[in-house]
Every structure is written in C-alpha cells, then in structure tokens.
Write an enzyme that holds these catalytic residues in place. Structure first.
Site, PDB file in Angstrom:
ATOM      1  N   GLY A 188       0.841  -1.194   0.000  1.00  0.00           N
ATOM      2  CA  GLY A 188       0.000   0.000   0.000  1.00  0.00           C
ATOM      3  C   GLY A 188       0.873   1.240   0.000  1.00  0.00           C
ATOM      4  N   LYS A 189       0.478   2.229  -0.776  1.00  0.00           N
ATOM      5  CA  LYS A 189       1.180   3.518  -0.739  1.00  0.00           C
ATOM      6  C   LYS A 189       0.390   4.377   0.240  1.00  0.00           C
ATOM      7  CE  LYS A 189       3.277   6.840  -3.896  1.00  0.00           C
ATOM      8  NZ  LYS A 189       4.629   6.880  -3.311  1.00  0.00           N
ATOM      9  N   ILE A 190       0.775   4.228   1.509  1.00  0.00           N
ATOM     10  CA  ILE A 190      -0.019   4.722   2.635  1.00  0.00           C
ATOM     11  C   ILE A 190       0.741   5.875   3.300  1.00  0.00           C
ATOM     12  CG2 ILE A 190      -0.964   4.020   4.896  1.00  0.00           C
ATOM     13  CD1 ILE A 190      -1.232   1.149   3.538  1.00  0.00           C
TER      14      ILE A 190
END
Ligand code: PMP
Length: 305
Positions: free
Chosen positions: A157-159
């Site tokens: 995830g690009k969180i």
C-alpha cells in the site's frame, strides 16, 4: 517550493488552488491513514501529452485503500478521468500528479470512520534526484532504519503514514551528504530506497527484490522489467544481500519521480565503473522512449491528455 497552478480537483470539482484547504482536525493529518499516488505526465514526441500508466496508478490507489479499509467515494474510472481533467484545466504539457484520498474531520481517535476526501494536485516537477544524478549517478547509503516487516506495515500500500520510515532514512543519509537512502528489510536483505525500487547488475545478470518482501510494487519497476524483456535482458526477482550491491557492476533505482537513476557509489564504495553503466544507460533510454511515446511496449500505458 511547488509551482502554483490554477486548479486542484477536490471531491469531484476543480477549484482554485488557494481554496483547496483542509481542517486541522483532518484525521489523516493526525494518524497517517490515507493513501496516495505519484504519477507523471510527459510530453510525447508528437507534441501531445500523456499520463504514463495512469490506470495502473489508480488501481494501486484503490489497492492501497482496500488494504487500509478506507472507503473510496469515487470509482477508478472517475479518478482516471479526474486526473486527465486536472492536467487539461491547468494547461500543463508535463507534470507530476498527486492523487490522495484521506479521512476528513469529524470524530477523533483511532476507531473513527469519517468520510473520505479525494484530491488531485498537479505541478511541474523536474528530475527528483537531479539531472546530474540521472547522467552521472548518485551517492547512496544504507540507512540504519529498516523497512518495516511484511506484517508490520503493509508494503503493497502507498499509505501516508508509511513515509515516516522513508523520511527518517532519507534525512539520516542526506544530513551526512548522500543523495538517497537504501533500506534493508528485517531479515537484512535489500528492500528498496526511500522512494524507489532497486535493480542490481553483475556479469550480465539483472536482479531485483521479489514482490513477497517489504517493497512497494513499483509501477516503474514493472515498466522497466517489461522494457528489459523487450531488450532481451531477463530480470530475476530474488533476494539480494547488501554486499551484492557493493560488488555489482551496476546498481540503479527506479520510480515515477526518480525515473531510472544510476547509483555510482554506495556506502563509500564505488559501484562498477563509478558512473552510469551500459545496461543502466540502455534501460534509461528505453524507459524515456516509452514515456515519451517513441517506442512504448504497450500503447495502453499512455493516457492521452
Ligand atoms: N518504493 C517506494 C517506497 C515508493 O515510495 C515508490 C514511489 N511510489 C516506489 C518504490 C516506486 O514506485 P513507482 O515506480 O510506482 O513510482
């Protein structure tokens, strides 16, 4: 300083740049649960502009939201269209695009489930690690901060909150004069740089860490693997040790912002010839040919503005 443009897309509407503000109780600002993307739009050789791999980036935005269980108020198709609209509305021929979905104000505390807001910002952004870095290579250092374990933070995830780890690593090495930080995973294997995936070349073999370790599934990583296949250079996805980087002929980093950047020095050891190597140069030029529509492996990679 980011160069101001006219319009920002916020929750379904293009609004003036100055009006795209949030309340200080914005949940994501406090706890970091939000998702974002980084995308580039390039001017093509025929004068048109295209957003590179737009659908794949928006798909990853939704994957990131799914991982965080963050409800998305718009469809993937709507956000694809919204990115195109944002570039058109600002009359940009080349730019970086930042879609972000975040939890707004309302309740506080970790159990809150406030409505999600979505924004898309576009601005002009040159070479992330510098023009000279692209040509000559950069100086990197392995950070003392590890990439979080596969079951600690969700690397696919690009969180938003994850980037504290990347910033700690980047600041640590920048303060002592290096350009970029490379992080190892909790087992000590090479993971990725603060915002790029890593490739290593030795005796003609090209390798990159596999998807199963703590790396973001980079879209540039995927593009570069495909571009290399087309050049007849197979890439092996396998675990890589730190000292494999030291004795490599070439090391390069790939990412939307950094594009394909050679590493000329790592931990004060010169890598290969100490400047951009021949395979890196080939991959770099094939990557720029792809993003500029000179020779693209798959036409669907270019979303024409
Ligand atoms: N790893 C990390 C941690 C990143 O932030 C990025 C940039 N999004 C990448 C790798 C490269 O991903 P992409 O090629 O999709 O930009």
């Amino acid at each position: 300083m980011v160069d101001k443009v006219d319009k920002i897309w916020l929750d379904g509407k293009l609004i003036p740049w100055e009006q795209a503000n949030v309340h200080v109780l914005t949940h994501t600002l406090h706890y970091g649960l939000g998702v974002f993307e980084g995308i580039r739009c390039y001017k093509l050789k025929d004068g048109r502009s295209a957003i590179f791999r737009l659908e794949e980036h928006i798909r990853r935005l939704f994957d990131s939201a799914h991982i965080c269980m963050l409800p998305m108020p718009h469809s993937q198709e709507e956000l694809v269209e919204a990115c195109l609209q944002t570039v058109r509305a600002n009359g940009l021929d080349e730019c970086y695009l930042r879609p972000i979905a975040f939890m707004g104000a309302g309740e506080m505390g970790l159990g809150a489930k406030n409505p999600t807001h979505t924004a898309i910002i576009a601005w002009r952004w040159g070479a992330y690690l510098g023009e000279e870095g692209l040509r000559q290579g950069i100086r990197a250092k392995v950070s003392s901060f590890q990439r979080a374990g596969v079951n600690t933070l969700m690397s696919k995830g690009k969180i938003n909150g994850h980037y504290v780890n990347s910033i700690l690593a980047k600041r640590e090495v920048q303060m002592i004069g290096y350009d970029e930080a490379i992080m190892l995973d909790t087992q000590g294997y090479v993971s990725e740089a603060s915002g790029e995936n890593i490739f290593v070349v030795r005796d003609g073999e090209v390798a990159t860490p596999p998807m199963g370790v703590s790396i973001l599934g980079g879209i540039t990583r995927d593009s570069v693997i495909r571009v290399m296949e087309d050049l007849g250079i197979p890439v092996h996805e396998r675990l890589i040790s730190r000292d494999e980087l030291y004795i490599a002929d070439e090391v390069f980093m790939v990412g939307t912002a950094a594009e394909v950047t050679p590493v000329r020095e790592l931990d004060d050891r010169s890598i290969g010839i100490g400047s951009r190597g021949p395979i890196t140069e080939k991959v770099q030029s094939a990557y720029f040919d792809a993003v500029r529509g000179v020779k693209v492996p798959d036409e669907s990679w270019l979303a024409i503005v």
